[in-house]
Design an enzyme around this catalytic site. Structure first.
Site, mmCIF file in Angstrom:
data_model
loop_
_atom_site.group_PDB
_atom_site.id
_atom_site.type_symbol
_atom_site.label_atom_id
_atom_site.label_comp_id
_atom_site.label_asym_id
_atom_site.label_seq_id
_atom_site.Cartn_x
_atom_site.Cartn_y
_atom_site.Cartn_z
ATOM 1 N N CYS A 135 0.854 -1.195 0.000
ATOM 2 C CA CYS A 135 0.000 0.000 0.000
ATOM 3 C C CYS A 135 0.889 1.244 0.000
ATOM 4 C CB CYS A 135 -0.983 -0.029 1.174
ATOM 5 S SG CYS A 135 -2.097 -1.441 1.154
ATOM 6 N N ASP A 191 -8.556 -1.526 -7.547
ATOM 7 C CA ASP A 191 -7.824 -0.592 -6.698
ATOM 8 C C ASP A 191 -7.997 0.822 -7.238
ATOM 9 O OD1 ASP A 191 -6.087 0.810 -5.102
ATOM 10 O OD2 ASP A 191 -4.399 -0.556 -5.370
ATOM 11 N N HIS A 223 -7.295 -3.785 -3.337
ATOM 12 C CA HIS A 223 -6.240 -3.049 -2.648
ATOM 13 C C HIS A 223 -6.096 -3.602 -1.233
ATOM 14 C CE1 HIS A 223 -3.687 0.379 -1.682
ATOM 15 N NE2 HIS A 223 -4.359 0.488 -0.551
#
Length: 256
Positions: A135, A191, A223
């Site tokens: 991330c 995402d 995500h």
């Protein structure tokens, strides 16, 4: 290779304070390639420890820092209870001021300190190190490679967000020319922080800079797909990520 590992929590003295971190390496008395592993925004926690130990067991010395150390020791904020409506948004509202303190310049100042600590440890092989992240940690890993050049031999990003956002100064595509590391970048196909146009923009910047890279999209992944303690977790994508990460590291470092 899977080997017993030594794990410990360490403190790293940095210009702005002391960062607590997880550190693990094979329990064999040998030196191993060093990996700076940036966590996601949820930070250091039991699942990150498991990931650090899993990667270390394959032959690496892995350091994962509390990137929000300026605001306290980990856990700086408790993990949200995802059964509570809007818990995710509430967490990130609370995290916003902590993230604001971690400016692009401060993040790279910290990166130098993390790498210095890792390189000095007796369990780490001399020479280039690796960086990887998840991330926002994926963005930090790529920026570390771009900023610190030859110190980084391999870099991986998994479900990294805003990697080619023209309006963000910390978007790593701005500094792709500084990257000499081999890259592996895995995107989630669900995402919103890394849509198809940004994937294409990142690849265009890497191509223009002559960077050696692999860029893939994991189908059916959201995500955060590596994080078992969140609703985004995908068992299939998590294990694929391990194969891809370890494959990159072995290709880059086994010959040394």
């Amino acid at each position: 290779m899977t080997a017993p590992v030594v794990f410990r929590t360490v403190d790293i003295a940095l210009a702005d304070g002391t960062a607590d971190a997880y550190f693990a390496h094979p329990d064999d008395g040998a030196k191993h390639p060093g990996l700076l592993l940036y966590p996601d925004a949820f930070g250091l926690r039991p699942w990150l420890r498991e990931m650090v130990e899993t990667i270390a067991a394959d032959g690496f010395a892995v350091l994962s820092p509390n990137i929000f150390y300026r605001s306290g020791r980990a856990p700086v904020l408790p993990m949200p209870d995802f059964d509570i409506p809007d818990a995710h948004n509430t967490f990130f509202e609370a995290l916003a001021p902590l993230r604001a303190v971690l400016t692009p310049d401060k993040a790279m100042q910290d990166a130098r300190g993390y790498l210095d600590w890792l390189a000095a440890d007796d369990a780490v092989t001399p020479g280039p190190l690796a960086a990887a992240g998840y991330c926002m940690g994926g963005r930090l890993a790529l920026r570390t490679a771009a900023t610190l050049g030859d110190r980084i031999g391999a870099t991986a990003s998994f479900h990294g967000g805003f990697l080619a956002a023209d309006d963000r100064p910390d978007s790593p595509h701005h500094d792709a020319a500084g990257i000499t590391a081999q890259l592996f970048i895995a995107h989630a196909d669900q995402d919103s922080s890394m849509p198809a146009d940004q994937i294409a923009g990142l690849e265009k910047a890497l191509d223009a800079a002559g960077v050696r890279y692999t860029s893939v999209v994991y189908p059916g992944a959201a995500h955060g797909f590596t994080m078992r303690d969140t609703p985004a977790y995908s068992e299939e994508a998590y294990h694929r990520h391990l194969r891809d990460l370890l494959g990159l590291l072995h290709r880059r470092f086994d010959a040394e």
